[in-house]
Design a protein around this motif. Sequence first.
Motif, mmCIF file in Angstrom:
data_model
loop_
_atom_site.group_PDB
_atom_site.id
_atom_site.type_symbol
_atom_site.label_atom_id
_atom_site.label_comp_id
_atom_site.label_asym_id
_atom_site.label_seq_id
_atom_site.Cartn_x
_atom_site.Cartn_y
_atom_site.Cartn_z
ATOM 1 N N MET A 142 0.837 -1.216 0.000
ATOM 2 C CA MET A 142 0.000 0.000 0.000
ATOM 3 C C MET A 142 0.863 1.253 0.000
ATOM 4 O O MET A 142 0.616 2.176 -0.785
ATOM 5 N N VAL A 143 1.845 1.304 0.877
ATOM 6 C CA VAL A 143 2.666 2.520 0.943
ATOM 7 C C VAL A 143 3.355 2.749 -0.402
ATOM 8 O O VAL A 143 3.326 3.846 -0.957
ATOM 9 N N ASN A 144 3.930 1.695 -0.978
ATOM 10 C CA ASN A 144 4.677 1.881 -2.226
ATOM 11 C C ASN A 144 3.766 2.236 -3.389
ATOM 12 O O ASN A 144 4.058 3.129 -4.165
ATOM 13 N N SER A 145 2.644 1.535 -3.518
ATOM 14 C CA SER A 145 1.818 1.801 -4.703
ATOM 15 C C SER A 145 1.002 3.082 -4.524
ATOM 16 O O SER A 145 0.676 3.742 -5.512
ATOM 17 N N LEU A 146 0.694 3.464 -3.289
ATOM 18 C CA LEU A 146 -0.158 4.648 -3.090
ATOM 19 C C LEU A 146 0.672 5.931 -3.002
ATOM 20 O O LEU A 146 0.478 6.861 -3.787
ATOM 21 N N LEU A 147 1.597 5.983 -2.057
ATOM 22 C CA LEU A 147 2.349 7.240 -1.881
ATOM 23 C C LEU A 147 3.080 7.642 -3.168
ATOM 24 O O LEU A 147 3.126 8.823 -3.535
ATOM 25 N N MET A 148 3.615 6.636 -3.883
ATOM 26 C CA MET A 148 4.412 6.947 -5.082
ATOM 27 C C MET A 148 3.585 7.551 -6.210
ATOM 28 O O MET A 148 4.142 8.088 -7.160
ATOM 29 N N THR A 149 2.270 7.402 -6.145
ATOM 30 C CA THR A 149 1.429 7.952 -7.220
ATOM 31 C C THR A 149 0.761 9.268 -6.817
ATOM 32 O O THR A 149 -0.120 9.759 -7.528
ATOM 33 N N THR A 150 1.143 9.829 -5.666
ATOM 34 C CA THR A 150 0.564 11.108 -5.231
ATOM 35 C C THR A 150 1.352 12.290 -5.796
ATOM 36 O O THR A 150 2.476 12.131 -6.282
ATOM 37 N N ASP A 151 0.778 13.479 -5.616
ATOM 38 C CA ASP A 151 1.484 14.716 -5.972
ATOM 39 C C ASP A 151 2.664 14.981 -5.052
ATOM 40 O O ASP A 151 3.526 15.810 -5.371
ATOM 41 N N VAL A 152 2.693 14.309 -3.900
ATOM 42 C CA VAL A 152 3.839 14.486 -2.996
ATOM 43 C C VAL A 152 5.103 14.000 -3.696
ATOM 44 O O VAL A 152 6.166 14.603 -3.596
ATOM 45 N N VAL A 153 4.963 12.906 -4.438
ATOM 46 C CA VAL A 153 6.140 12.278 -5.058
ATOM 47 C C VAL A 153 6.206 12.538 -6.564
ATOM 48 O O VAL A 153 7.261 12.882 -7.091
ATOM 49 N N MET A 154 5.089 12.382 -7.247
ATOM 50 C CA MET A 154 5.141 12.431 -8.721
ATOM 51 C C MET A 154 5.222 13.843 -9.280
ATOM 52 O O MET A 154 4.686 14.785 -8.679
ATOM 53 N N GLU A 155 5.817 13.974 -10.418
ATOM 54 C CA GLU A 155 5.774 15.234 -11.167
ATOM 55 C C GLU A 155 4.292 15.476 -11.500
ATOM 56 O O GLU A 155 3.581 14.565 -11.922
ATOM 57 N N HIS A 156 3.812 16.698 -11.255
ATOM 58 C CA HIS A 156 2.361 16.914 -11.235
ATOM 59 C C HIS A 156 1.678 16.708 -12.586
ATOM 60 O O HIS A 156 0.533 16.249 -12.631
ATOM 61 N N LYS A 157 2.365 17.039 -13.663
ATOM 62 C CA LYS A 157 1.714 16.837 -14.978
ATOM 63 C C LYS A 157 1.631 15.336 -15.287
ATOM 64 O O LYS A 157 0.634 14.866 -15.827
ATOM 65 N N ALA A 158 2.667 14.612 -14.904
ATOM 66 C CA ALA A 158 2.642 13.156 -15.125
ATOM 67 C C ALA A 158 1.533 12.520 -14.280
ATOM 68 O O ALA A 158 0.826 11.609 -14.730
ATOM 69 N N LYS A 159 1.381 13.036 -13.067
ATOM 70 C CA LYS A 159 0.299 12.514 -12.206
ATOM 71 C C LYS A 159 -1.059 12.772 -12.843
ATOM 72 O O LYS A 159 -1.938 11.895 -12.870
ATOM 73 N N LYS A 160 -1.239 13.978 -13.387
ATOM 74 C CA LYS A 160 -2.535 14.312 -13.998
ATOM 75 C C LYS A 160 -2.808 13.427 -15.222
ATOM 76 O O LYS A 160 -3.956 13.090 -15.506
ATOM 77 N N GLU A 161 -1.739 13.042 -15.927
ATOM 78 C CA GLU A 161 -1.921 12.091 -17.051
ATOM 79 C C GLU A 161 -2.480 10.772 -16.522
ATOM 80 O O GLU A 161 -3.343 10.151 -17.151
ATOM 81 N N MET A 223 -15.317 11.018 -4.092
ATOM 82 C CA MET A 223 -15.501 11.464 -5.478
ATOM 83 C C MET A 223 -14.555 12.590 -5.888
ATOM 84 O O MET A 223 -14.330 12.804 -7.072
ATOM 85 N N ASN A 224 -14.030 13.322 -4.898
ATOM 86 C CA ASN A 224 -13.300 14.550 -5.240
ATOM 87 C C ASN A 224 -11.837 14.596 -4.812
ATOM 88 O O ASN A 224 -11.121 15.530 -5.169
ATOM 89 N N ASN A 225 -11.415 13.618 -4.040
ATOM 90 C CA ASN A 225 -10.047 13.652 -3.527
ATOM 91 C C ASN A 225 -9.137 12.752 -4.372
ATOM 92 O O ASN A 225 -8.911 11.583 -4.055
ATOM 93 N N ALA A 226 -8.636 13.316 -5.481
ATOM 94 C CA ALA A 226 -7.794 12.533 -6.409
ATOM 95 C C ALA A 226 -6.368 12.455 -5.873
ATOM 96 O O ALA A 226 -5.434 13.024 -6.426
ATOM 97 N N GLN A 227 -6.214 11.714 -4.775
ATOM 98 C CA GLN A 227 -4.949 11.735 -4.035
ATOM 99 C C GLN A 227 -3.913 10.761 -4.588
ATOM 100 O O GLN A 227 -2.754 11.126 -4.774
ATOM 101 N N ALA A 228 -4.339 9.525 -4.813
ATOM 102 C CA ALA A 228 -3.378 8.485 -5.226
ATOM 103 C C ALA A 228 -4.095 7.482 -6.118
ATOM 104 O O ALA A 228 -5.327 7.388 -6.102
ATOM 105 N N LEU A 229 -3.311 6.723 -6.850
ATOM 106 C CA LEU A 229 -3.902 5.687 -7.707
ATOM 107 C C LEU A 229 -4.242 4.479 -6.832
ATOM 108 O O LEU A 229 -3.381 3.713 -6.420
#
Length: 406
Positions: A142-161, A223-229
């Motif tokens: 969970m920590v690896n797959s979730l935190l790594m896909t947040t805006d905390v870690v990912m480049e924001h445009k890549a995250k939005k993709e 519905m609105n908190n697009a935090q992590a994949l």
Amino acid sequence: MSKFNEYFLMKSDDIVEYALYKLPDFGWDKESITAKEIGDGNLNYVFKVSDDKGHSVIVKHAGTNLRISEEMTVSVDRNRIESEILILQDKYAPNYVPKIYMYDTVMSACIMEDLSDHQLMRYALMEHKTFPRFADDITTFMVNSLLMTTDVVMEHKAKKELVKSFINPELCEITEDLVLTEPYLNNNNRNLVFEPNKEFVQKELYDDKALHLEVAKIKFDFMNNAQALLHGDLHTGSIFVKQDSTKVFDPEFAFYGPIGYDVGNVIANLIFAWDNGIAAGATEFCDWVLKTIEQVLDMFIDKFLKAFDENATDLMAKAEGFKEEYLNAILAGTAAYTGTELNRRTVGMAQVKDVTTIADKEKRMLAERTNIYCAKDCIMNRNSFKTGKDYVDAIMRAAEKAKKSM
Ligand code: SR1
Ligand code: MG
């Protein structure tokens, strides 16, 4: 021209041809290759394809209608979503998901690693088996797959993709209805309420307006908190286990949502295992489940904070105190979604065998009341659930209250 150039619902014979066609270099023994439908989920068809020479794969194929209800139709794009997230999860949390060999957006099918040497966790828990590695494995996953896909870690445009690619409106709608609306309103009249608990459910879920307000807030967070994949459906029927391995599969409900949704699903489904153990008098097993619930929360917190320090890239996310605030919101969400999962599996249309197979009427009544009391505590007091022990205490309180209510 191949027959697999246009979508149709494949049967076992087609699946054999399909596996030969899509994986021609797998070493198949064409004389003995067979396919058997082995799925028992609510949505898809799952085939094991194997031969007498030791080769085997799983083919997962999406139908246009759902298995749980012929009236429900959902986009077959869910198969692409599932395949793509498994590939991503394998990158962020290697060894915790099955390998995808290929996926196919025409036939809405994917071919993946066969994990038949593992057991479905829900059924293993219903046999009161214990898995000492589970808390450690699932929290790493969970920590690896979730935190790594947040805006905390990912480049924001890549995250939005990724947000765009994993827009999953139809499967999210199932959750919005089945998890976050119907258990409280029965608005589609398809809840399955255990008859002896009918009045209890009426009072505790349908008539409790303060609860409805809190669940409304939680639904809008979902519905609105697009935090992590998210995996999006991380219950014990989406996890394979054996003593030295944990594999998470079936992430077709994946989308960008609140991290607490995945963590809460794990905790709630461990509580269903505990219900089953209590009804069977399996004391040692129940002690292990409680210890595991405690460890899942506490290990998640420790690993999350450490991974945050090691991987945060957003400059403002490094501000003093932000990490703790961010985690606190996840922990409140975890409690909230533990509660919503407990309620929906107890009264909604998709229930869990851990509870529905409790044959003794009084024991099942008690299990369901414990779930609902615990759920309400988790939802109403979600800001006070900060450690694993808070969950164990809540389960104990709920069980006592349930006994008194009988
Ligand atoms: C209509 S699908 C019912 C449930 O099965 C899936 O596993 C999800 O949990 C969904 O809510
Ligand atoms: Mg599923």
